[in-house]
Write an enzyme that holds these catalytic residues in place. Structure first.
Site, PDB file in Angstrom:
ATOM      1  CG  HIS A 253     -24.458   0.389 -61.213  1.00  0.00           C
ATOM      2  ND1 HIS A 253     -24.834   1.243 -62.224  1.00  0.00           N
ATOM      3  CD2 HIS A 253     -25.527   0.325 -60.366  1.00  0.00           C
ATOM      4  CE1 HIS A 253     -26.062   1.671 -62.014  1.00  0.00           C
ATOM      5  NE2 HIS A 253     -26.504   1.133 -60.888  1.00  0.00           N
ATOM      6  CG  HIS A 385     -30.750  -0.097 -53.251  1.00  0.00           C
ATOM      7  ND1 HIS A 385     -29.904  -1.015 -53.820  1.00  0.00           N
ATOM      8  CD2 HIS A 385     -31.212   0.666 -54.264  1.00  0.00           C
ATOM      9  CE1 HIS A 385     -29.848  -0.818 -55.130  1.00  0.00           C
ATOM     10  NE2 HIS A 385     -30.634   0.190 -55.421  1.00  0.00           N
TER      11      HIS A 385
END
Length: 409
Positions: A253, A385
């Site tokens: 993240h 992703h």
């Protein structure tokens, strides 16, 4: 959808990445169900007994909307199927918003509505609207209205995490993950609608969670907070491998935030607004912290670390490596510094060697020994992703992918 013949390019994507992109999309097409898209197993089939989930359906709608803009055969039909499902059984016509999961008959299974899921509905709807998918414009209007009314907290410039299905009870917990994906969704919404309010809200979220909180924590992203946005550093210590709310810092993240800050900086420049000076500083800080905590002499990136950078969950997830490559690529282009380009190439080599399979699917999790694992992520449910990792380096940092592709990059 059958995969198109392998060729030298898919839109702006060329070479080996074009081949991988075609194979990924062909594999992902197997997730189609009567209602939306299902959770793919390692063998490329949807297992019985698991109903559709909102986050997967929104992400797959985003994936196939971009694929339709690339001209991939069959992708437009899959994008339409996704929009119809999001605007059909997932949408709560009585109370507004979208259910998190459905059973096999298309009935809601969970009495909860989350910011994370709804951010992906905004992302999917905005991307599909740019791609010209039927009914996507109306879906986007409704998604933005719900997100603005229910999840956006104007006083704090942040998002409420989760509500009960009838919007009568808000969870006390607040999280950075849903806010981070809201930044992503709002940037795409700003491009799709031409309304700068969404870019402004994305900046406010980043100002608090990154420029204030992450900066104060040595550029480690604090993920968990109480209802007053006080950090909860010990949250889920007993559930460290939780897929959405793990204990500790999540280097992936940090890298994902770094990339989004670069996009936010570029979006301000494109709009003719001077970008805040801290955006690239913070992107560098987040990137360098994640790399120092997790990549020094080790093979790949672990899922989480403690607050001193020691790995807690030492599994390697595909999404973390995708974001590492994308963050390095974005910073290389934004700053011109060769070190970022070198890292992007190095991390991409690891990703291809260890996470990409011959059929185009991506292993979602490896153990510390780099063997396939399923502690947190069984199967291969997510092409979002991987698609970004294959596509975004070939597109400008702003506007967002759909608008860039619609303008023929």
């Amino acid at each position: 959808m059958t995969g198109p013949a392998v060729g030298p390019a898919v839109g702006p994507v060329a070479g080996d990445r074009a081949v991988l992109l075609e194979r990924l999309l062909a594999f992902a097409a197997g997730s189609r169900l009567e209602r939306g898209f299902g959770h793919l197993g390692r063998d490329g089939t949807v297992g019985p007994g698991r109903g559709p989930e909102l986050w997967i359906n929104a992400r797959m709608t985003y994936v196939f909307s971009l694929a339709s803009l690339l001209g991939v055969p069959g992708a437009a039909d899959l994008a339409r199927h996704g929009v119809e499902t999001l605007g059909g059984p997932f949408e709560d016509r009585a109370h507004g918003g979208w259910w998190s999961a459905l059973d096999g008959a298309g009935r809601p299974m969970e009495d909860a509505k989350s910011c994370y899921d709804h951010a992906f509905v905004v992302l999917a709807a905005a991307t599909a609207a740019v791609a010209g998918v039927p009914a996507a414009d109306g879906l986007l209007d409704r998604a933005l209205a719900v997100h603005a009314e229910r999840f956006w907290d104007e006083g704090r410039g942040l998002c409420v995490e989760q509500w009960s299905g009838d919007w009568s009870r808000a969870e006390d917990y607040r999280g950075a993950n849903g806010c981070m994906h809201t930044v992503e969704a709002y940037l795409v919404a700003a491009d799709a609608t031409g309304d700068p309010v969404w870019r402004g809200r994305a900046l406010r979220i980043a100002e608090h969670l990154v420029d204030r909180v992450a900066r104060a924590h040595a550029w480690r992203v604090v993920e968990h907070f109480d209802a007053d946005w006080r950090p909860l550093p010990e949250h889920h210590r007993d559930r460290p491998a939780d897929p959405f709310r793990p204990y500790g810092a999540t280097p992936g993240h940090g890298l994902e935030w770094a990339r989004l800050l670069v996009h936010l900086h570029a979006a301000h420049e494109r709009a003719g607004d001077p970008p805040p000076g801290w955006l690239l500083e913070a992107a560098r800080g987040l990137f360098d912290r994640a790399a120092a905590d997790t990549d020094g002499g080790r093979a790949g990136f672990p899922y989480t670390t403690d607050w001193s950078g020691v790995p807690v969950v030492d599994q390697r997830f595909h999404w973390v490596h995708c974001e590492a490559v994308l963050a390095a690529d974005a910073l290389a282009r934004a700053t011109g510094e060769e070190r970022y380009a070198d890292l992007a190439a190095r991390w991409w080599s690891f990703t291809v060697d260890h996470l990409v399979e011959p059929d185009g699917s991506w292993l979602h999790e490896l153990g510390p020994d780099l063997a396939p694992a399923a502690l947190t992520w069984p199967g291969k449910p997510d092409a979002y992703h991987a698609l970004n990792a294959l596509l975004l380096p070939s597109l400008p940092l702003a506007p967002s992918a759909a608008v860039a592709l619609a303008a023929r990059w």
